[in-house]
Design a protein around this motif. Structure first.
Motif, short mmCIF file in Angstrom:
data_model
loop_
_atom_site.label_atom_id
_atom_site.label_comp_id
_atom_site.label_asym_id
_atom_site.label_seq_id
_atom_site.Cartn_x
_atom_site.Cartn_y
_atom_site.Cartn_z
N HIS A 226 -8.45 0.54 10.68
CA HIS A 226 -7.74 1.00 9.50
C HIS A 226 -6.65 0.12 9.18
CE1 HIS A 226 -9.65 4.94 9.84
NE2 HIS A 226 -9.12 5.23 10.92
N GLY A 227 -5.75 -0.41 10.13
CA GLY A 227 -4.93 -1.51 9.76
C GLY A 227 -5.41 -2.73 9.19
N ALA A 228 -6.52 -3.23 9.75
CA ALA A 228 -7.15 -4.44 9.07
C ALA A 228 -7.54 -4.30 7.71
CB ALA A 228 -8.47 -5.09 10.02
N GLY B 101 0.81 2.43 8.57
CA GLY B 101 0.15 3.53 9.37
C GLY B 101 -0.85 4.28 8.38
N ALA B 102 -1.71 5.31 8.50
CA ALA B 102 -2.71 6.02 7.99
C ALA B 102 -3.66 4.79 7.26
CB ALA B 102 -2.08 6.71 7.06
N PHE B 103 -4.26 5.27 6.40
CA PHE B 103 -5.36 4.33 5.88
C PHE B 103 -4.92 4.18 4.20
CE2 PHE B 103 -7.22 7.58 7.95
CZ PHE B 103 -7.78 8.68 7.03
N TYR B 104 -3.91 3.89 3.68
CA TYR B 104 -3.42 3.97 2.24
C TYR B 104 -2.74 2.84 2.07
CZ TYR B 104 -4.69 8.95 3.13
OH TYR B 104 -5.24 9.95 3.41
N VAL B 105 -2.86 2.32 0.74
CA VAL B 105 -1.69 1.40 0.03
C VAL B 105 -1.37 2.17 -1.33
CG1 VAL B 105 -2.65 -0.76 1.10
CG2 VAL B 105 -3.71 0.05 -1.07
N TYR B 106 -0.45 1.80 -1.95
CA TYR B 106 0.29 2.39 -2.84
C TYR B 106 0.90 1.55 -3.87
CZ TYR B 106 2.33 6.30 -5.48
OH TYR B 106 2.61 7.37 -6.51
N PRO B 107 -0.20 0.58 -4.48
CA PRO B 107 0.32 -0.32 -5.37
C PRO B 107 1.18 0.08 -6.60
CG PRO B 107 -2.06 -0.19 -5.64
CD PRO B 107 -1.58 0.56 -4.61
#
Length: 454
Positions: free
Chosen positions: A320-322, A343-349
């Motif tokens: 998930h991190g990679a 953490g988790a598996f999200y990004v928030y651009p």
């Protein structure tokens, strides 16, 4: 259907003789579930889409978990509402290994953590303080319980939880408006930003909760999806404010068992904890009766964390991190601001730095941003306004956990030293980079896939 915003459900009229019955709030369908169905429908029609709008952990099923399900298949009778003792003891042990000594009689099992969160809303009077943005289920649940959801800004430095001084200001304003804030929801690590609040910030919020007599609901379903636990210290509010914190968790995110619906809640000691526990059990008795028997066998096995489960948690967190870091780098290279995921598996651009270029292309808010990505590039994201963010902001949530492929490809990704270099993941990352470049009118940078996740 080309819109990323699900249609609203019209309120049905009540017959005249029932006009005295309070109407339920007119809620739209859950946006992430609606988008997941949109993707299913359009893929069935032959479209090729990159699905970043649904936070499901796609992981292969562990053999021991499958065996536990089979062993419990003959459990067809109703069981205790809170869950069988053996399963509750396993959950209590899970919390104890994380620094939260717990008695089994303070655990309640449920078909997912969602029902537990809803039952808490029904049990605890008063309104709800939420991070803004936040997971898209918290606010609708508050509305269904007849409460007001009160958003509190979440600066980038706060790891997805409210900034304390902003929370104080919000409390003062809400009470002046006649609201009764009582519940404070924290998500650790955070959905949608993929970040984690620092221990010092958790302590400050717990002190504020004590001073303002707030009950803390700590949603820790992503606790085992910290990308590098040795570098990212985790402090649960239940360690700091043990008498006023309810912790919820489940197996959907850490072990990819979303469709099996297994959740658990840990209640504090003392009279308040007992009243909360009993209130949730009473609500459970009318809403779901009990977690199904086979799933309780799964819970007993998985929460005990035998070696295969412990190994899977480590491997999955690394994967998930990679992939999340890869998408983060793509967003930053496209010119967006983006919090580094931990953490988790999200990004928030946040595409605010490119507002002028985007406005020239008809993109002026989160809705038009998400629509353009879908219609122009086949990339599906969850627009920020659906998470309680400012609709004018150019932000969205991208869930990276659906990029791992089918079951065989997921196994390859879990085992790979460099999962972002696998062809099926690299292809999706290239499409995302091209979509972001097309969105802004820039040329997509040539990424070195061997370095992109570092």
């Amino acid at each position: 259907m080309n819109s990323t915003t699900p249609p609203r459900t019209p309120r049905e009229s009540l017959p005249a003789h029932q006009s005295h019955v309070p109407a339920l709030p007119a809620l739209p369908p859950s946006p992430n579930l609606a988008l997941d169905q949109l993707v299913r429908d359009r893929r069935a029609a032959g479209e090729s889409l990159v699905h970043l709008a649904f936070g499901e952990a796609r992981l292969p099923l562990l053999p021991g978990i499958a065996d536990a399900l089979t062993a419990g298949a003959r459990r067809t009778a109703y069981g205790p509402v809170a869950g069988r003792e053996g399963a509750r003891e396993a959950v209590a042990g899970y919390f104890a290994r994380r620094g939260l000594p717990t008695e089994a009689d303070r655990i309640v099992l449920a078909p997912g953590s969602k029902p537990l969160l809803m039952a808490l809303q029904l049990t605890v009077p008063g309104d709800v303080l939420l991070p803004a943005p936040a997971w898209n289920t918290y606010a609708p649940q508050a509305a269904l319980a007849g409460k007001r959801a009160i958003g509190v800004p979440v600066p980038a430095s706060c790891g997805g939880v409210p900034e304390p001084s902003a929370l104080r200001t919000t409390l003062t304003r809400a009470r002046a408006e006649g609201l009764r804030p009582r519940l404070l929801v924290l998500t650790l690590p955070d959905n949608p930003t993929g970040t984690l609040a620092s221990p010092s910030l958790v302590r400050e919020l717990c002190a504020l909760a004590h001073a303002e007599d707030l009950l803390i609901v700590s949603d820790e379903i992503y606790r085992d999806v910290l990308h590098d636990p040795s570098a990212t210290p985790f402090l649960s509010p239940a360690e700091v404010a043990p008498d006023r914190t309810v912790v919820t968790t489940g197996l959907s995110k850490s072990l990819g068992l979303g469709g099996w619906r297994i959740g658990a809640a840990r209640f504090p000691q003392g009279d308040l904890g007992r009243r909360l526990h009993d209130g949730v059990v009473a609500a459970a008795g009318e809403l779901w009766s009990t977690l199904s028997g086979p799933m309780q066998d799964v819970a007993a096995y998985a929460f005990a964390e035998p070696p295969e489960v412990a190994a899977r948690l480590r491997d999955a967190a690394r994967l998930h991190g990679a992939v999340a870091r890869a998408v983060h780098r793509i967003a930053v290279d496209a010119g967006a601001l983006c919090r580094p995921p931990t953490g988790a598996f999200y990004v928030y651009p946040d595409f605010a730095p490119l507002r002028r270029e985007l406005a020239a292309r008809g993109v002026t808010d989160s809705d038009s941003l998400a629509r353009r990505l879908l219609e122009e590039s086949g990339v599906v994201v969850l627009a920020g306004h659906l998470l309680g963010d400012d609709p004018r902001a150019l932000r969205f949530k991208a869930a990276t956990s659906l990029l791992y492929g089918d079951e065989n490809e997921q196994r390859q990704a879990l085992a790979a030293e460099d999962p972002v270099g696998l062809p099926h993941i690299a292809e999706s990352l290239a499409r995302i980079a091209a979509a972001f470049a097309r969105l802004t009118g820039r040329r997509a940078p040539a990424h070195d896939l061997s370095e992109i996740a570092r």
